[in-house]
Design a protein around this motif. Structure first.
Motif, PDB file in Angstrom:
ATOM      1  N   HIS B  14       0.870  -1.180   0.000  1.00 21.32           N
ATOM      2  CA  HIS B  14       0.000   0.000   0.000  1.00 21.32           C
ATOM      3  C   HIS B  14       0.905   1.228   0.000  1.00 21.32           C
ATOM      4  CE1 HIS B  14      -3.518  -2.491   1.076  1.00 21.32           C
ATOM      5  NE2 HIS B  14      -2.639  -3.186   1.769  1.00 21.32           N
ATOM      6  N   GLN B  15       0.606   2.203  -0.863  1.00 21.32           N
ATOM      7  CA  GLN B  15       1.483   3.370  -1.003  1.00 21.32           C
ATOM      8  C   GLN B  15       0.707   4.669  -0.878  1.00 21.32           C
ATOM      9  OE1 GLN B  15       3.530   2.872  -4.825  1.00 21.32           O
ATOM     10  NE2 GLN B  15       3.142   0.693  -4.636  1.00 21.32           N
ATOM     11  N   ASP B  16       1.376   5.662  -0.363  1.00 20.00           N
ATOM     12  CA  ASP B  16       0.769   6.984  -0.227  1.00 20.00           C
ATOM     13  C   ASP B  16       1.755   7.997  -0.803  1.00 20.00           C
ATOM     14  OD1 ASP B  16      -0.819   9.068   0.467  1.00 20.00           O
ATOM     15  OD2 ASP B  16      -0.453   8.959   2.624  1.00 20.00           O
ATOM     16  N   ILE B  72       9.803 -11.521   5.832  1.00 15.82           N
ATOM     17  CA  ILE B  72       8.479 -10.897   6.002  1.00 15.82           C
ATOM     18  C   ILE B  72       8.532  -9.851   7.116  1.00 15.82           C
ATOM     19  CG2 ILE B  72       6.031 -11.275   6.532  1.00 15.82           C
ATOM     20  CD1 ILE B  72       6.258 -14.040   5.301  1.00 15.82           C
ATOM     21  N   THR B  73       9.146 -10.207   8.245  1.00 15.79           N
ATOM     22  CA  THR B  73       9.227  -9.245   9.360  1.00 15.79           C
ATOM     23  C   THR B  73       9.944  -7.968   8.918  1.00 15.79           C
ATOM     24  OG1 THR B  73       9.337 -11.116  10.873  1.00 15.79           O
ATOM     25  CG2 THR B  73       9.925  -8.993  11.775  1.00 15.79           C
ATOM     26  N   VAL B  76       7.633  -5.927   6.668  1.00 11.23           N
ATOM     27  CA  VAL B  76       6.521  -5.304   7.411  1.00 11.23           C
ATOM     28  C   VAL B  76       6.992  -4.032   8.123  1.00 11.23           C
ATOM     29  CG1 VAL B  76       5.098  -5.650   9.470  1.00 11.23           C
ATOM     30  CG2 VAL B  76       5.117  -7.379   7.690  1.00 11.23           C
ATOM     31  N   LEU B  77       8.257  -4.021   8.537  1.00 10.63           N
ATOM     32  CA  LEU B  77       8.762  -2.860   9.284  1.00 10.63           C
ATOM     33  C   LEU B  77       9.228  -1.700   8.393  1.00 10.63           C
ATOM     34  CD1 LEU B  77      10.674  -4.315  12.353  1.00 10.63           C
ATOM     35  CD2 LEU B  77       8.329  -3.539  12.185  1.00 10.63           C
ATOM     36  N   ILE B  78       9.052  -1.839   7.079  1.00 14.03           N
ATOM     37  CA  ILE B  78       9.390  -0.712   6.195  1.00 14.03           C
ATOM     38  C   ILE B  78       8.306   0.356   6.364  1.00 14.03           C
ATOM     39  CG2 ILE B  78       9.695   0.033   3.799  1.00 14.03           C
ATOM     40  CD1 ILE B  78      10.576  -2.841   3.148  1.00 14.03           C
ATOM     41  N   GLY B  79       8.720   1.537   6.777  1.00 19.26           N
ATOM     42  CA  GLY B  79       7.768   2.625   6.988  1.00 19.26           C
ATOM     43  C   GLY B  79       7.629   3.513   5.776  1.00 19.26           C
ATOM     44  N   ARG B  85       5.341   6.993   1.907  1.00 21.32           N
ATOM     45  CA  ARG B  85       4.945   6.139   3.029  1.00 21.32           C
ATOM     46  C   ARG B  85       4.301   4.865   2.486  1.00 21.32           C
ATOM     47  NH1 ARG B  85       3.301  10.924   6.488  1.00 21.32           N
ATOM     48  NH2 ARG B  85       4.962  11.017   8.038  1.00 21.32           N
ATOM     49  N   VAL B  86       4.696   3.739   3.048  1.00 22.10           N
ATOM     50  CA  VAL B  86       4.171   2.465   2.568  1.00 22.10           C
ATOM     51  C   VAL B  86       3.731   1.572   3.720  1.00 22.10           C
ATOM     52  CG1 VAL B  86       5.595   2.444   0.472  1.00 22.10           C
ATOM     53  CG2 VAL B  86       6.449   1.350   2.546  1.00 22.10           C
ATOM     54  N   SER B  87       2.866   0.632   3.388  1.00 17.84           N
ATOM     55  CA  SER B  87       2.456  -0.398   4.346  1.00 17.84           C
ATOM     56  C   SER B  87       2.502  -1.732   3.615  1.00 17.84           C
ATOM     57  CB  SER B  87       1.039  -0.105   4.855  1.00 17.84           C
ATOM     58  OG  SER B  87       0.590  -1.140   5.691  1.00 17.84           O
ATOM     59  N   PHE B  88       3.398  -2.604   4.041  1.00  9.69           N
ATOM     60  CA  PHE B  88       3.598  -3.902   3.379  1.00  9.69           C
ATOM     61  C   PHE B  88       2.650  -4.919   3.997  1.00  9.69           C
ATOM     62  CE2 PHE B  88       5.551  -7.997   2.708  1.00  9.69           C
ATOM     63  CZ  PHE B  88       6.156  -7.917   1.464  1.00  9.69           C
ATOM     64  N   GLU B  89       1.846  -5.535   3.143  1.00  9.67           N
ATOM     65  CA  GLU B  89       0.872  -6.511   3.639  1.00  9.67           C
ATOM     66  C   GLU B  89       1.170  -7.900   3.068  1.00  9.67           C
ATOM     67  OE1 GLU B  89      -3.148  -5.832   2.353  1.00  9.67           O
ATOM     68  OE2 GLU B  89      -3.910  -7.497   3.547  1.00  9.67           O
ATOM     69  N   PRO B  90       1.668  -8.829   3.904  1.00 14.58           N
ATOM     70  CA  PRO B  90       1.864 -10.192   3.406  1.00 14.58           C
ATOM     71  C   PRO B  90       0.509 -10.853   3.212  1.00 14.58           C
ATOM     72  CG  PRO B  90       2.508 -10.047   5.717  1.00 14.58           C
ATOM     73  CD  PRO B  90       2.020  -8.698   5.326  1.00 14.58           C
TER      74      PRO B  90
END
Lengths: 230, 102
Positions: B14-16, B72-73, B76-79, B85-90
């Motif tokens: 997810h990207q902003d 994966i961990t 997920v911690l990439i801000g 700004r991103v949100s990584f969703e496995p």
């Protein structure tokens, strides 16, 4: 069913984008620090919204007073993990739902005695993952240290651990699966991560819904049938 | 001897902000893996971006099965990536590409 108990949406205007993001991540609801009319509500799209109140960091007397005022208005109440007096009181008091590690630094130490009290009363340790997303390198390693040590103490003493996003911006929200992987980093096992991310938050909401209902008298005592008055 | 089995991960980024390309994403996952788990983890990870759609953010990462959890961990911690700004969703993991489709 998964909910995030710590969304720090800065304004009511931005709440819509948090709802949209929560929906795309597969969350069914979240708790917001914004003042709402009701502690529990369901939006048109089906997203559940809960009111969260963080009690002030000031002295014990002020925190007690704030807890009394906040309880009828809030679905969840959190107290920051700081001084011994406030932490021990919050751990024992059934009105408080969490001790939260909102600003993780070396002074945030969960004592074994505090965790033991919390385990009995059902107060959980809340770990907001936001500081892990906004830091890197040595700073992040210090945050991880504080989180891991406190999580280890809590689990060892039987205190429940809850993971939340603590997101101030939309992109700091994480899906339930993503949160479970953060749980692994904090030293939880895979089975426990499901409790910390999904089952635990849901049970806190269910418990408080019951408590704030009109039929609740005290833990274990509730009105099952009302008598008619002449 | 560590296992050389591969695992595939279907994800959504997810990207902003401005879109992130595959190279930027892989570099950031490696950088986070290095920061969290060290050089040996990056060396053993055999990380490769199999598929990635910049517009939708959907993609498939391939890595060493033994390092999947750490990959994966770290992801997920990439801000943020390049100020976006991103949100990584496995989404799903599998031992085969075919398995990700079901």
């Amino acid at each position: 069913m998964s909910i995030d108990l710590n969304v720090r949406s800065p304004t009511s205007k931005s709440l819509g984008s948090f709802v949209k993001m929560a929906d795309s991540l597969g969350l069914t609801g979240f708790a917001t620090v914004l003042q709402r009319d009701k502690p529990f509500e369901t939006l048109e799209g089906g997203m559940d919204l809960f009111t969260r109140i963080d009690l002030p960091e000031s002295g014990l007397r002020a925190v007690k007073k704030a807890a009394k005022e906040a309880r009828p208005k809030a679905a969840v109440i959190a107290v920051p993990l700081r001084g011994v007096d406030v932490s021990n009181w919050a751990a024992e008091d059934e009105r408080v739902d969490f001790l939260t590690l909102d600003k993780p630094h070396n002074e945030c130490i969960l004592r074994e005695s505090t965790a033991k009290l919390a385990a009995v009363s059902g107060t959980a340790l809340e770990v907001p993952i936001e500081p892990l997303l906004t830091s890197s390198g040595l700073t992040r390693s210090k945050v991880i240290k504080v989180f891991r040590e406190n999580v280890q103490t809590a689990v060892g003493m039987g205190m429940q651990v809850i993971l939340s996003s603590g997101s101030k911006v939309v992109m700091s929200m994480r899906s339930p699966t993503a949160m479970r992987y953060v749980g692994l980093l904090l030293g939880l096992d895979w089975k426990y991560t499901k409790i910390a991310v999904q089952e635990g938050p849901q049970s806190i909401i269910d418990r408080n819904k019951k408590r704030l209902g009109s039929d609740f008298v005290a833990p274990g005592v509730e009105i099952v049938q009302r008598g008619e008055t002449e | 001897m560590k296992s050389r089995r591969k695992r595939y991960l279907r994800f959504c980024l997810h990207q902003d902000g401005s879109p992130i390309n595959g190279k930027q994403l892989t570099a950031e996952v490696r950088r986070n893996l290095l920061s969290l788990y060290g050089e040996v983890a990056v060396a053993d990870s055999r990380l490769y971006l199999s598929k990635y759609n910049e517009d939708s953010g959907m993609g498939i990462l391939q890595c060493n099965a033994a390092l999947l959890e750490k990959v994966i961990t770290s992801s997920v911690l990439i801000g943020s990536i390049e100020k976006t700004r991103v949100s990584f969703e496995p989404k799903k993991t599998s031992g085969t590409l075919k398995g990700l489709k079901t």
